[in-house]
Design an enzyme around this catalytic site. Structure first.
Site, PDB file in Angstrom:
ATOM      1  N   GLU A  47      28.013  88.085  52.535  1.00 37.51           N
ATOM      2  CA  GLU A  47      28.279  87.807  51.120  1.00 37.51           C
ATOM      3  C   GLU A  47      29.320  86.704  51.018  1.00 37.51           C
ATOM      4  OE1 GLU A  47      29.955  89.636  46.910  1.00 37.51           O
ATOM      5  OE2 GLU A  47      30.262  90.770  48.760  1.00 37.51           O
ATOM      6  N   ASP A  72      35.662  85.160  52.289  1.00 35.35           N
ATOM      7  CA  ASP A  72      36.527  84.681  51.208  1.00 35.35           C
ATOM      8  C   ASP A  72      37.771  84.080  51.838  1.00 35.35           C
ATOM      9  OD1 ASP A  72      38.301  84.691  48.691  1.00 35.35           O
ATOM     10  OD2 ASP A  72      36.444  85.553  47.924  1.00 35.35           O
ATOM     11  N   ASP A 121      31.725  80.326  41.250  1.00 35.66           N
ATOM     12  CA  ASP A 121      32.184  79.393  40.219  1.00 35.66           C
ATOM     13  C   ASP A 121      31.037  78.456  39.878  1.00 35.66           C
ATOM     14  OD1 ASP A 121      33.416  77.256  38.770  1.00 35.66           O
ATOM     15  OD2 ASP A 121      35.336  77.732  39.724  1.00 35.66           O
ATOM     16  N   ASP A 157      26.002  85.234  36.015  1.00 40.75           N
ATOM     17  CA  ASP A 157      25.880  85.394  34.562  1.00 40.75           C
ATOM     18  C   ASP A 157      25.652  84.051  33.888  1.00 40.75           C
ATOM     19  OD1 ASP A 157      28.652  84.630  35.277  1.00 40.75           O
ATOM     20  OD2 ASP A 157      28.879  84.576  33.093  1.00 40.75           O
TER      21      ASP A 157
END
Length: 219
Positions: A47, A72, A121, A157
């Site tokens: 991920e 990350d 982002d 989204d």
């Protein structure tokens, strides 16, 4: 830097499921995740921009036959997922602390079975296209790292980013769209994700935003 962050960074240094600069494994992990980190031959699922690791850990709870790696750069974020995985005895979870544009430094050819890109982002300005995690630049980086028929999952989204990505993938001769929807929670795919949501997905859903989902692979 706050005392809390310093404590989290210290715990990351001790936690075996965090792979980061300063640890010996960080320099030799490429091509060796199964052997050195997980000590098995199970498929590897990655991920990107995993944040606090809710999704990485959530998937690991349901699929013990797979290995999950959250990537990350924020150590204070991955500390959360790392400590939860340890407390629950989830040996099929690890976290890689690095910048995503350096991914090919830590994964070898054909090492990844599935790749998740969750709520990145959107970088909506045209001049920032190359920074989008679904831009041609990044797709070219992912391609050799994925096994044959390896799957890429993309959730967002942001309608603009989703439409951009879907159009890009559909236009590429080397990509095959498996499924896509502009309303994930009204689609046939919603149940197979077991209701696992990232922090941002929860926030967006509560605001009434429709979650978009794309599943594709390199042909």
């Amino acid at each position: 830097m706050s005392r809390r962050k310093l404590q989290r960074f210290k715990e990351n240094e001790a936690n075996r499921n965090v792979v980061q600069l300063g640890k010996e494994i960080f320099e030799v992990i490429k091509g060796n995740w199964n052997a050195l980190q997980f000590e098995n031959n199970n498929p590897i699922v990655v991920e990107l921009a995993c944040g606090r690791g809710e999704f990485t850990v959530g998937l690991a709870r349901h699929y013990h036959e797979k290995n999950f790696i959250g990537v990350d750069i924020k150590g204070s974020r991955i500390w959360k997922g790392s400590t939860i995985a340890i407390s629950e005895g989830l040996d099929n979870v690890a976290f890689l602390r690095t910048q995503i544009q350096l991914l090919e430094n830590y994964f070898s050819t054909n090492e990844i079975s599935e790749l998740w890109i969750t709520f990145p982002d959107p970088f909506p300005r045209e001049g920032d296209e190359k920074r989008r995690l679904t831009s041609p630049r990044f797709l070219e980086m992912y391609k050799p790292l994925l096994k044959k028929d390896g799957i890429i999952h993309f959730k967002t989204d942001n309608t603009g980013l989703f439409d951009y990505t879907l159009e890009l993938v559909e236009q590429r001769d080397d990509c095959e769209v498996i499924f896509h929807t502009h309303d994930f929670y009204e689609s046939p795919m919603k149940d197979i994700h077991h209701g696992i949501k990232t922090k941002y997905e929860t926030l967006f859903s509560e605001k009434g935003e429709k979650i978009k989902y794309l599943k594709f692979k390199f042909a």
